[in-house]
Scaffold this active site. Structure first.
Site, PDB file in Angstrom:
ATOM      1  N   GLN A  94       1.014  -1.243  -0.009  1.00  0.00           N
ATOM      2  CA  GLN A  94       0.037   0.019   0.154  1.00  0.00           C
ATOM      3  C   GLN A  94       0.837   1.216   0.133  1.00  0.00           C
ATOM      4  OE1 GLN A  94      -3.496  -0.581   2.850  1.00  0.00           O
ATOM      5  NE2 GLN A  94      -1.872  -1.819   3.565  1.00  0.00           N
ATOM      6  N   ASN A  95       2.102   1.052   0.108  1.00  0.00           N
ATOM      7  CA  ASN A  95       3.021   2.301   0.258  1.00  0.00           C
ATOM      8  C   ASN A  95       3.473   2.597  -1.272  1.00  0.00           C
ATOM      9  OD1 ASN A  95       3.056   1.444   2.869  1.00  0.00           O
ATOM     10  ND2 ASN A  95       5.099   0.573   2.789  1.00  0.00           N
ATOM     11  N   VAL A  96       3.237   4.028  -1.241  1.00  0.00           N
ATOM     12  CA  VAL A  96       3.881   4.727  -2.496  1.00  0.00           C
ATOM     13  C   VAL A  96       5.414   4.992  -2.753  1.00  0.00           C
ATOM     14  CG1 VAL A  96       1.467   5.598  -2.771  1.00  0.00           C
ATOM     15  CG2 VAL A  96       3.003   6.786  -1.726  1.00  0.00           C
ATOM     16  N   HIS A 112      -1.725   1.385  -4.205  1.00  0.00           N
ATOM     17  CA  HIS A 112      -1.872   2.474  -4.141  1.00  0.00           C
ATOM     18  C   HIS A 112      -1.319   3.794  -4.942  1.00  0.00           C
ATOM     19  CE1 HIS A 112      -4.066   1.590   0.048  1.00  0.00           C
ATOM     20  NE2 HIS A 112      -4.759   1.333  -0.962  1.00  0.00           N
ATOM     21  N   CYS A 120      -1.591  12.310 -16.258  1.00  0.00           N
ATOM     22  CA  CYS A 120      -2.627  13.237 -16.718  1.00  0.00           C
ATOM     23  C   CYS A 120      -3.944  12.994 -16.060  1.00  0.00           C
ATOM     24  CB  CYS A 120      -2.751  13.307 -18.177  1.00  0.00           C
ATOM     25  SG  CYS A 120      -3.903  14.315 -18.834  1.00  0.00           S
ATOM     26  N   ALA A 223       8.622  -4.231  12.416  1.00  0.00           N
ATOM     27  CA  ALA A 223       8.641  -5.037  11.166  1.00  0.00           C
ATOM     28  C   ALA A 223      10.298  -5.547  11.106  1.00  0.00           C
ATOM     29  CB  ALA A 223       8.214  -4.510   9.949  1.00  0.00           C
TER      30      ALA A 223
HETATM   31  N1  APR Z   1       6.954  -1.857  12.088  1.00  0.00           N
HETATM   32  C1  APR Z   1       5.658  -2.234  11.758  1.00  0.00           C
HETATM   33  N2  APR Z   1       4.593  -1.646  11.713  1.00  0.00           N
HETATM   34  C2  APR Z   1       4.524  -0.658  12.460  1.00  0.00           C
HETATM   35  C3  APR Z   1       5.763  -0.071  12.783  1.00  0.00           C
HETATM   36  C4  APR Z   1       7.002  -0.645  12.519  1.00  0.00           C
HETATM   37  N3  APR Z   1       8.121  -0.124  12.752  1.00  0.00           N
HETATM   38  N4  APR Z   1       5.472   1.410  13.069  1.00  0.00           N
HETATM   39  C5  APR Z   1       4.122   1.488  13.176  1.00  0.00           C
HETATM   40  N5  APR Z   1       3.426   0.309  12.400  1.00  0.00           N
HETATM   41  C6  APR Z   1       2.206  -0.044  12.464  1.00  0.00           C
HETATM   42  C7  APR Z   1       1.370   0.809  13.151  1.00  0.00           C
HETATM   43  O1  APR Z   1       0.901  -0.203  14.410  1.00  0.00           O
HETATM   44  C8  APR Z   1      -0.050   0.766  12.311  1.00  0.00           C
HETATM   45  O2  APR Z   1      -0.933  -0.445  12.562  1.00  0.00           O
HETATM   46  O3  APR Z   1       1.939   0.511  11.080  1.00  0.00           O
HETATM   47  C9  APR Z   1       0.616   0.735  10.832  1.00  0.00           C
HETATM   48  C10 APR Z   1       0.106   1.821  10.158  1.00  0.00           C
HETATM   49  O4  APR Z   1      -1.157   2.219   9.936  1.00  0.00           O
HETATM   50  P1  APR Z   1      -1.521   3.144   8.866  1.00  0.00           P
HETATM   51  O5  APR Z   1      -0.946   4.363   9.179  1.00  0.00           O
HETATM   52  O6  APR Z   1      -3.115   3.177   8.748  1.00  0.00           O
HETATM   53  O7  APR Z   1      -1.029   2.773   7.513  1.00  0.00           O
HETATM   54  P2  APR Z   1      -1.707   1.607   6.190  1.00  0.00           P
HETATM   55  O8  APR Z   1      -2.550   0.602   7.037  1.00  0.00           O
HETATM   56  O9  APR Z   1      -0.672   1.462   5.411  1.00  0.00           O
HETATM   57  O10 APR Z   1      -2.662   2.726   5.738  1.00  0.00           O
HETATM   58  C11 APR Z   1      -3.467   1.889   4.402  1.00  0.00           C
HETATM   59  O11 APR Z   1      -4.337   4.279   4.239  1.00  0.00           O
HETATM   60  O12 APR Z   1      -4.171   6.835   3.979  1.00  0.00           O
HETATM   61  C12 APR Z   1      -4.260   5.534   3.420  1.00  0.00           C
HETATM   62  O13 APR Z   1      -3.455   5.241   1.323  1.00  0.00           O
HETATM   63  C13 APR Z   1      -2.777   5.253   2.491  1.00  0.00           C
HETATM   64  O14 APR Z   1      -1.780   3.296   1.905  1.00  0.00           O
HETATM   65  C14 APR Z   1      -2.263   4.170   2.927  1.00  0.00           C
HETATM   66  C15 APR Z   1      -3.643   3.349   3.695  1.00  0.00           C
END
Ligand code: APR
Length: 234
Positions: A94-96, A112, A120, A223
């Protein structure tokens, strides 16, 4: 340690937590706001129509942060896993950012979108690489067709990329592992429910995700600390 046999097919879903230790802030929790805007307010088609310059300011800032970041042990462990599994790993992020690629992962599905690409907003010209992170000019750059150049990002309210491939890979996987994702943003949050009951389902992260009940194993921790040992990749 995660035992993976030579017949297993592994699906990894990575989220913002995987890049957190590289200095890229996660979306939810601390740092989830940008200049008092909730993320949804600067990452949506409505925001683009209302104030494209504000949207570009947000993505230029994210490009600046991501271009200074380096992959961490979690990215490297997943790149090594790809080598070890010889085609049996499907890495969906999901990371960009491009930290999986920087760590050596060759086949990454960016559901994503990609921060360092633009496209465009009107015609079907393919997305192109764009590493520009200067403050946006007053006039948003235009495509030859007259459309405006926008980030190649799946915004709230838009369909994620490559969903057909992703669902085919989910159907085939025998091991599903989500890493560093809060389990609240759809459709990724429901991937685990699609495979639960027939695949081993593993979560890795320091906090319990919202969809925890669908996982059979949960490894609490960062992680970059958990993955090398779990995957037996020093
Ligand atoms: N290692 C593993 N997990 C971690 C770490 C780490 N060092 N630090 C934080 N986290 C966890 C947090 O506990 C949380 O559960 O990463 C998660 C991040 O959650 P979000 O910020 O909601 O990210 P994500 O789930 O990837 O978001 C999904 O939301 O805004 C949109 O498009 C954006 O791709 C994104 C999507």
């Amino acid at each position: 340690m995660l035992a993976v046999s030579h017949t297993d097919r592994v699906f990894v879903l990575s989220g913002a937590g995987v890049s957190a230790e590289s200095g890229i802030p996660t979306f939810r929790g601390v740092g989830g706001l940008w200049r008092n805007h909730p993320i949804e307010e600067v990452a949506s088609p409505v925001a683009w129509e209302r104030d494209p310059r504000l949207v570009w300011e947000f993505y230029s800032m994210r490009r600046r942060v991501a271009s200074a970041a380096e992959p961490n042990r979690a990215h490297f462990a997943l790149a090594k896993l790809e080598q070890n599994l010889e085609g049996r790993l499907f890495l969906c992020t999901q990371n960009v950012d491009n930290l999986h690629e920087q760590a050596g992962s060759k086949r990454v599905v960016h559901m994503h979108g990609e921060l360092f690409k633009s496209r465009c907003d009107t015609c079907s010209r393919p997305p192109f690489e764009d590493f520009n992170f200067c403050e946006p000019p007053a006039e948003i750059p235009r495509c030859d067709c007259g459309g405006r150049i926008r980030p190649h990002i799946c915004w709230f309210g838009e369909a994620p990329f490559e969903m057909d491939r992703i669902f085919r890979a989910l159907e085939k996987c025998t091991v599903f592992m989500a890493v560093g994702t809060s389990g609240v943003v759809e459709p990724a949050a429901s991937f685990v429910a699609c495979v639960a009951g027939r695949a081993r389902t593993i979560y890795v992260g320091p906090e319990k995700p919202a969809n925890l009940s669908s996982f059979t194993q949960c490894h609490m921790g960062k992680a970059e600390e958990v993955l090398p040992g779990l995957l037996d990749i020093p």
